[in-house]
Design a protein around this motif. Structure first.
Motif, PDB file in Angstrom:
ATOM      1  N   ALA A 145      59.920  53.392 104.542  1.00 27.54           N
ATOM      2  CA  ALA A 145      59.237  52.511 105.430  1.00 27.54           C
ATOM      3  C   ALA A 145      58.329  53.248 106.670  1.00 27.54           C
ATOM      4  O   ALA A 145      57.254  52.931 106.714  1.00 27.54           O
ATOM      5  N   TYR A 196      54.038  52.919 107.055  1.00 31.21           N
ATOM      6  CA  TYR A 196      53.340  52.580 108.291  1.00 31.21           C
ATOM      7  C   TYR A 196      52.263  53.777 108.724  1.00 31.21           C
ATOM      8  O   TYR A 196      51.306  53.627 109.016  1.00 31.21           O
ATOM      9  N   SER A 200      51.051  41.755 114.114  1.00 29.09           N
ATOM     10  CA  SER A 200      51.564  42.436 112.750  1.00 29.09           C
ATOM     11  C   SER A 200      52.225  43.580 113.061  1.00 29.09           C
ATOM     12  O   SER A 200      53.397  44.074 112.373  1.00 29.09           O
ATOM     13  N   ASN A 227      55.889  42.594 113.861  1.00 29.58           N
ATOM     14  CA  ASN A 227      56.500  42.194 112.706  1.00 29.58           C
ATOM     15  C   ASN A 227      57.039  43.406 112.102  1.00 29.58           C
ATOM     16  O   ASN A 227      58.407  43.258 111.523  1.00 29.58           O
ATOM     17  N   PHE A 228      56.382  44.387 111.965  1.00 27.86           N
ATOM     18  CA  PHE A 228      56.508  45.722 111.140  1.00 27.86           C
ATOM     19  C   PHE A 228      57.817  46.462 111.996  1.00 27.86           C
ATOM     20  O   PHE A 228      58.645  46.639 111.485  1.00 27.86           O
ATOM     21  N   VAL A 247      59.967  44.886 113.958  1.00 22.08           N
ATOM     22  CA  VAL A 247      61.274  44.255 113.911  1.00 22.08           C
ATOM     23  C   VAL A 247      61.691  44.524 112.702  1.00 22.08           C
ATOM     24  O   VAL A 247      63.236  44.606 112.309  1.00 22.08           O
ATOM     25  N   LEU A 248      61.093  44.308 111.663  1.00 24.67           N
ATOM     26  CA  LEU A 248      61.694  44.523 110.098  1.00 24.67           C
ATOM     27  C   LEU A 248      62.246  45.861 109.775  1.00 24.67           C
ATOM     28  O   LEU A 248      63.191  46.035 109.438  1.00 24.67           O
ATOM     29  N   PHE A 249      61.428  46.770 110.610  1.00 28.95           N
ATOM     30  CA  PHE A 249      61.970  48.330 110.449  1.00 28.95           C
ATOM     31  C   PHE A 249      63.274  48.453 111.074  1.00 28.95           C
ATOM     32  O   PHE A 249      64.175  49.090 110.517  1.00 28.95           O
ATOM     33  N   ILE A 305      65.403  46.039 111.728  1.00 29.61           N
ATOM     34  CA  ILE A 305      66.394  45.698 111.047  1.00 29.61           C
ATOM     35  C   ILE A 305      66.870  46.293 109.594  1.00 29.61           C
ATOM     36  O   ILE A 305      68.128  46.432 109.498  1.00 29.61           O
ATOM     37  N   SER A 306      66.081  47.054 109.100  1.00 30.25           N
ATOM     38  CA  SER A 306      66.264  47.794 107.989  1.00 30.25           C
ATOM     39  C   SER A 306      67.206  48.990 108.424  1.00 30.25           C
ATOM     40  O   SER A 306      68.038  49.433 107.663  1.00 30.25           O
TER      41      SER A 306
END
Length: 323
Positions: A263, A267, A298, A301-302, A304-306, A308-309
């Motif tokens: 991830a 990026y 954008s 969003n990236f 937040v998802l990172f 969470i991961s």
């Protein structure tokens, strides 16, 4: 870009100053706060001690945060709760001011400010999970030592707990949980407080075996029951669970590699593609990413998802030792 960087650094400095200021001023405020608490106790003698008020609060949120602070950073009481909420609010406030200065839409401002305001809680939750997982592998050593000390000390569970603590040097999480339990039990007033104390012990480990061990504590300390057979049964179940776990052990290295390394690399690759393929300058990329609402959305969003991961990675990388 230089102006944006200066704004970011300025607000980060503001945040550090505010948080540092709280830590500097709070020791001066604490004595007055404790005096007020003592005065309140004198007006109502049925009130519990100050550190109990948060742990035994009827509010489940306050009780949860109090247990979280106690287990992860060994802080408890109303004062620690206040510091936790103040620091979280300061992070949200400074983040909101920074995004407003960057002319971000209110939806972005609110979302990011709330998410970063929750970051202290998320960090403590991840630390709590690590403590629980590592502590779960101390089950056999803890239970065996307790069982031995319980028989050696004439079925006196409080004495067994006190005598077990020095011998648990190789089991740090269980040792700290027992130490908190020992200190609290000596100041309890009734069975209801004993129940809260044992709930905090179970909260620190959050396993089936810690629940069973907590039940044994309650029956032995509260009712003076002989729990030797129950402790021996628990030890046997833990040994059997260990054998099953070793037989079924599997690795998930590929999934963890994707979360941990892939991830961030994606990026970084996207940034390099903007710079070298689409011929963006660094200043233009910064402007698009942090001043343009769509670009910032954008990035958010990236991010937040990172996050969470990463949290999922830490939650799943090592299973609990339980049955």
């Amino acid at each position: 870009m230089i102006q944006t960087t200066e704004e970011v650094l300025r607000y980060l400095v503001y945040l550090l100053i505010l948080i540092s200021g709280w830590f500097v001023v709070s020791p001066l405020i604490k004595p007055s706060y404790l005096v007020a608490i003592k005065y309140k106790r004198y007006r109502n003698l049925n009130k519990s001690l100050e550190y109990r008020e948060a742990s035994y609060s009827s509010n489940p949120v306050l009780r949860h945060i109090s247990n979280l602070l106690s287990v992860t950073i060994n802080k408890r009481g109303q004062y620690s709760l206040s510091s936790f909420f103040i620091i979280s609010l300061l992070i949200s406030f400074v983040t909101a001011m920074l995004l407003i200065s960057l002319h971000q839409p209110w939806t972005n401002v609110l979302m990011v400010a709330i998410l970063l305001g929750l970051s202290p809680y998320v960090v403590l939750r991840v630390r709590l999970h690590t403590i629980r997982v590592d502590g779960s592998y101390e089950a056999e050593g803890l239970t065996t030592e307790l069982s031995n000390q319980y028989r050696m000390n004439g079925l006196n569970m409080i004495e067994a707990i006190d005598q077990s603590i020095p011998n648990l040097k190789d089991f740090p999480h269980s040792r700290r949980a027992l130490l908190r339990l020992s200190m609290a039990v000596k100041e309890m007033k009734n069975l209801e407080e004993l129940d809260h104390i044992i709930q905090e012990f179970v909260f620190a480990l959050d396993t089936e075996w810690s629940t069973l061990l907590g039940n044994n504590f309650y029956m032995s300390i509260g009712y003076r029951d002989d729990v030797s057979p129950a402790l021996q049964d628990l030890i046997e179940e833990l040994k059997e669970a260990r054998r099953v776990r070793e037989a079924d052990k599997r690795e998930n290295a590929e999934s963890f590699f994707m979360v941990k390394y892939a991830a961030p690399c994606v990026y970084i690759a996207s940034v390099l593609s903007f710079l070298f393929i689409f011929n963006f300058t660094l200043a233009k990329y910064w402007e698009y990413q942090f001043r343009n609402p769509n670009g910032f959305q954008s990035f958010t969003n990236f991010f937040v998802l990172f996050v969470i991961s990463v949290v999922i990675y830490y939650l799943m990388r090592k299973p609990k030792n339980d049955f």
